[in-house]
Scaffold this motif. Structure first.
Motif: not given
Length: 319
Positions: A46-56, A68-78
């Motif tokens: 869930d962190i490294i993949l884009e949010p699913e369309q049905e979630v948006l 933006a939250m998803a991108e923040e999590q990806r960067l934090a994970f990296g």
């Protein structure tokens, strides 16, 4: 608190390192603040993949916030992965130093035991030294590929504190990894083309025994191993401590902990005994003069730059 890779009794895994090991808790702190709880392995997709369309959502503002939250999590994970791997690399170097020190201590103890009267222990250290590129000329005059690669296998016998050196060149074996047999090797006190005089005199009180190998001293260990032993169940790369017994049994430990139980594995094939191997003639590695015409031409061109007393070996080699 130490990471698992520095604690021999603990098993280090990817899951333990990134999600459970207390040593890396500080590096996980930012990531756990982003998700609002302790990080779990099943969070990673869930962190490294884009949010699913049905979630948006249809609401543009809320959709941008989710992205933006998803991108923040990806960067934090990296950042978390980079930080842990960076510190883990340093810890790995510490581990290797500790293991080397422990190995040296064990070798010293075994060497002392091997030198006791009527000892059943035998201590032998083997090291393939750095490849020598000959002749010894500056690289301003030639390229590395034009030189002759020469190999030096050093053996130290702890029982009598003797150092042995076995030397051969790429014309006999190529540039790959090959081990020689020594029982038929001829000993040379000095061979100037390999600076053996320096090797012998390196320890004047206990000089090396230097042997220049001949083509028939190189044996095909792979073929010999296929004939006599089966190491499929041994999985030797996982072990730190290995003992080989005369009956063909190999004992192994994953650490240098004296309390660890020895694993045993019989490697001799059915019907094969150690005496049968001793009595057999091991297969010789085909090693006629393997130098290419181009290599011989290069060596011929370099002869004028050599001292007269060092030319004999190369002149014989390129005939």
């Amino acid at each position: 608190m130490l990471p698992a890779l520095l604690v021999e009794e603990e098993e280090e895994t990817v899951e333990h390192t990134f999600f459970n090991c207390p040593f890396w808790a500080e590096d996980r702190q930012e990531m756990e603040q982003c998700v609002g709880r302790p990080l779990q392995p099943n969070d990673v997709p869930d962190i490294i993949l884009e949010p699913e369309q049905e979630v948006l959502l249809d609401d543009a503002f809320r959709r941008r916030r989710i992205e933006a939250m998803a991108e923040e999590q990806r960067l934090a994970f990296g950042r978390m992965v980079e930080a842990i791997l960076g510190r883990k690399e340093s810890a790995e170097r510490v581990k290797q130093v500790r293991k080397a020190e422990k190995t040296r201590d064990v070798m010293k103890q075994d060497t002392i035991l091997s030198q006791l009267p009527n000892s059943n222990e035998s201590m032998c250290s083997i090291d393939l030294e750095q490849v020598l590129s000959l002749p010894f000329l500056t690289h301003g005059r030639m390229f590395y590929s034009r030189q002759l690669s020469c190999f030096n296998l050093c053996v130290h016998v702890g029982d009598n504190n003797k150092g042995l050196m076995f030397l051969w060149h790429e014309g006999m074996s190529g540039r790959g990894g090959i081990l020689p047999k020594s029982r038929n090797a001829k000993r040379l006190k000095i061979a100037k083309f390999l600076k053996i005089k320096l090797m012998v005199n390196a320890t004047p009180n206990n000089p090396f025994i230097v042997t220049m190998l001949q083509p028939d001293d190189l044996i095909d260990f792979k073929q010999a191993a296929d004939l006599y032993i089966n190491t499929t169940k041994l999985n030797i790369s996982k072990y730190s401590w290995i003992k080989i017994e005369k009956n063909g049994v190999v004992k192994t430990r994953t650490t240098f902990n004296e309390l660890e139980t020895w694993n045993t594995c019989k490697v001799l094939k059915k019907g094969i005994t150690t005496q049968k191997i001793k009595d057999s003639i091991l297969p010789t590695l085909p090693c006629h003069n393997g130098l290419s015409a181009e290599k011989k031409k290069d060596l011929q061109q370099m002869l004028p730059y050599l001292k007269i007393e060092n030319r004999g070996f190369f002149e014989e080699l390129i005939k």
